[in-house]
Write a protein that holds these residues in place. Structure first.
Motif, short mmCIF file in Angstrom:
data_model
loop_
_atom_site.label_atom_id
_atom_site.label_comp_id
_atom_site.label_asym_id
_atom_site.label_seq_id
_atom_site.Cartn_x
_atom_site.Cartn_y
_atom_site.Cartn_z
N LEU A 260 -82.86 36.29 7.62
CA LEU A 260 -82.57 36.00 6.19
C LEU A 260 -84.21 35.51 5.82
CD1 LEU A 260 -79.88 35.42 7.29
CD2 LEU A 260 -79.39 33.42 5.81
N TYR A 261 -84.29 36.55 4.80
CA TYR A 261 -86.15 36.36 4.23
C TYR A 261 -84.95 35.34 2.92
CZ TYR A 261 -87.27 40.15 7.33
OH TYR A 261 -87.44 40.74 7.90
N THR A 262 -86.51 34.02 3.29
CA THR A 262 -86.68 32.87 1.92
C THR A 262 -87.29 31.90 1.86
OG1 THR A 262 -85.15 31.33 1.74
CG2 THR A 262 -84.88 31.95 3.82
N ALA A 263 -88.04 32.00 0.86
CA ALA A 263 -89.45 30.66 1.09
C ALA A 263 -88.95 29.81 2.13
CB ALA A 263 -89.51 30.34 -0.68
N THR A 264 -88.16 29.44 1.71
CA THR A 264 -87.73 28.05 3.21
C THR A 264 -86.56 28.17 3.52
OG1 THR A 264 -85.79 27.39 1.03
CG2 THR A 264 -88.38 26.69 0.24
N GLY A 265 -86.82 28.11 5.17
CA GLY A 265 -86.06 28.99 5.84
C GLY A 265 -84.94 27.22 6.53
N GLU A 266 -85.93 26.46 5.73
CA GLU A 266 -84.54 24.73 6.57
C GLU A 266 -83.74 24.55 5.31
OE1 GLU A 266 -84.86 23.13 9.52
OE2 GLU A 266 -86.61 23.80 10.78
N ALA A 267 -84.32 25.13 4.47
CA ALA A 267 -82.91 25.18 3.47
C ALA A 267 -81.72 25.90 3.52
CB ALA A 267 -83.70 25.33 2.05
N ALA A 268 -82.41 27.11 4.10
CA ALA A 268 -81.54 28.19 4.18
C ALA A 268 -80.72 27.98 5.61
CB ALA A 268 -81.68 29.55 4.13
N LEU A 269 -80.79 27.01 6.32
CA LEU A 269 -80.45 26.88 7.95
C LEU A 269 -79.23 25.44 7.36
CD1 LEU A 269 -79.30 27.16 10.35
CD2 LEU A 269 -81.86 25.82 11.10
N GLU A 270 -79.26 25.01 6.30
CA GLU A 270 -78.47 23.82 6.30
C GLU A 270 -77.80 23.93 5.54
OE1 GLU A 270 -80.57 20.40 3.97
OE2 GLU A 270 -81.85 20.57 4.99
N GLN A 271 -78.39 24.96 4.80
CA GLN A 271 -76.79 25.85 3.54
C GLN A 271 -76.10 26.68 4.88
OE1 GLN A 271 -76.04 26.49 0.39
NE2 GLN A 271 -78.25 26.33 -1.31
N VAL A 272 -76.44 27.48 5.90
CA VAL A 272 -75.54 27.97 7.03
C VAL A 272 -74.53 26.96 7.92
CG1 VAL A 272 -75.56 28.94 8.48
CG2 VAL A 272 -76.93 29.98 7.23
N HIS A 273 -75.39 26.24 7.94
CA HIS A 273 -74.68 24.69 8.78
C HIS A 273 -72.82 24.18 7.85
CE1 HIS A 273 -77.80 24.21 11.74
NE2 HIS A 273 -77.20 24.69 12.69
N ALA A 274 -73.83 24.11 6.15
CA ALA A 274 -72.75 23.32 4.94
C ALA A 274 -71.53 24.18 5.03
CB ALA A 274 -73.36 22.95 4.56
N ARG A 275 -71.60 25.45 5.91
CA ARG A 275 -70.54 26.27 5.62
C ARG A 275 -69.52 26.75 6.75
NH1 ARG A 275 -72.69 32.14 2.16
NH2 ARG A 275 -73.24 30.24 0.47
N GLY A 276 -70.33 25.63 7.73
CA GLY A 276 -69.61 25.49 9.04
C GLY A 276 -69.90 26.41 10.08
N LEU A 277 -71.05 27.55 9.95
CA LEU A 277 -71.00 28.82 10.58
C LEU A 277 -72.19 27.91 11.81
CD1 LEU A 277 -72.25 30.81 8.23
CD2 LEU A 277 -69.69 30.19 9.18
N ARG A 278 -71.62 28.29 13.32
CA ARG A 278 -72.52 27.55 14.03
C ARG A 278 -73.41 28.51 14.50
NH1 ARG A 278 -71.90 23.74 11.97
NH2 ARG A 278 -71.10 22.17 11.70
N PRO A 279 -73.82 29.30 14.27
CA PRO A 279 -74.55 30.93 14.94
C PRO A 279 -75.37 29.43 16.96
CG PRO A 279 -76.37 29.68 13.82
CD PRO A 279 -74.89 28.13 13.82
#
Ligand code: ADP
Ligand code: MG
Length: 303
Positions: A260-279
């Motif tokens: 996932l290409y983004t300026a802020t990786g940590e923020a994107a990761l929080e969103q991934v977790h907020a969606r209930g996804l568990r990589p």
């Protein structure tokens, strides 16, 4: 130091170098980054004035390789992709034979060998045969040998391919020293970290063409985002790229992970977790030239 316009190399019908424009300035470290078969060695051999161009213009040190090959070669240092040291000679003799070949006197050759052995950190192996040396030592000896004629321009074709990390760092350190002494370096590599470490400016080559040009930082800011979030999911539980489209500027699925290409990786990761996804695993990192290459060609550099 080098000026190429529409430089082309054909082998029979096959076009290995397809009309490239390149300019290398005095004192810089310039790179050709690209995968195997990109045409890097073919380009280097034309610059080294050992392989004639098929088409286009080429000036090396202001001279034309077609008519001034010997004068150019006298002022170049060349480190070919494959070491071609003389295995029957000692380390010191390899340097001395080369000195004589460039027309140095015996006394000059002896003095130069002492200096270059020190530079290559091979003084304690001076009387050893070449064959049993490690890959890193052989590579340093080849570089030392290329410096016998005090070249203004040093051409290095894949200087660290096949070496372990420690040997690579030692070699990079020697190349930094040369650059600090004012030697212009041209390096080919398929390692993005090598290009990032060594090169002030580089071109990305693919299939005989130049697909991008700039400093490592320029290329990254032009073709990638500041950060990348890498996610791995359990086999069989992967998500299609569209699933993350709103979380990143660009999503790149690879066989074993999704980027996932983004300026802020940590923020994107929080969103991934907020969606209930568990990589299975997640990693936030800076963009590299590998990402630039992936963006430009849709492929990874080292398969
Ligand atoms: N002497 C040759 N004869 C025919 N094809 C060649 C020759 N040298 C290189 N090639 C071809 O040209 C392409 C570019 O090769 P090369 O310049 O060695 O690329 P790189 O150094 O980037 O791996 C490859 O497809 C290779 O097979
Ligand atoms: Mg090559």
């Amino acid at each position: 130091m080098v000026q190429a316009k529409a430089l082309t190399k054909r082998f029979g019908e096959f076009e290995a170098v397809r009309g490239i424009d390149v300019e290398v300035r005095r004192g810089e470290a310039f790179g050709f980054l690209g995968p195997n078969g990109a045409g890097k060695s073919s380009t280097m051999r034309m610059i080294a004035s050992v392989s004639p161009r098929t088409d286009g213009d080429l000036k090396v040190l202001g001279l034309d390789p077609d008519t001034d090959g010997p004068r150019i070669r006298a002022r170049l240092g060349v480190v070919p992709q494959q070491d071609n040291l003389d295995n029957e000679l000692t380390v010191r003799q390899n340097l001395q034979v080369y000195g004589r070949y460039f027309g140095l006197s015996r006394a000059e050759t002896r003095r130069k060998a002492v200096e270059l052995l020190e530079f290559a950190q091979l003084t304690d192996r001076a009387e050893a045969e070449v064959e049993p040396l490690s890959g890193g030592m052989k590579r340093r000896l080849t570089i030392a040998r290329s410096l016998v004629n005090d070249p203004e321009l040093l051409l290095l074709d894949e200087p660290t391919t096949g070496l372990d990390p420690q040997a690579r760092h030692l070699l990079w350190d020697r190349l930094f020293r040369l650059k600090a002494q004012g030697v212009t370096l041209i390096v080919t590599t398929h390692y993005m970290d090598e290009a990032e470490q060594l090169c002030d400016r580089l071109v990305v080559m693919d299939g005989g063409r130049i697909v991008a040009e700039g400093s490592p930082a320029q290329l990254i800011s032009r073709y990638s985002t500041r950060e990348v979030l890498e996610l791995r999911f359990p086999p069989g539980q992967e998500f299609p790229p569209e699933h993350f489209a709103d979380l990143a500027e660009r999503v790149e699925p690879l066989p074993d992970r999704i980027l996932l290409y983004t300026a802020t990786g940590e923020a994107a990761l929080e969103q991934v977790h907020a969606r209930g996804l568990r990589p299975l695993s997640s990693l936030v990192r800076r963009s590299t030239l590998e990402d630039v290459f992936l963006r430009l060609t849709g492929r990874t550099l080292v398969d």
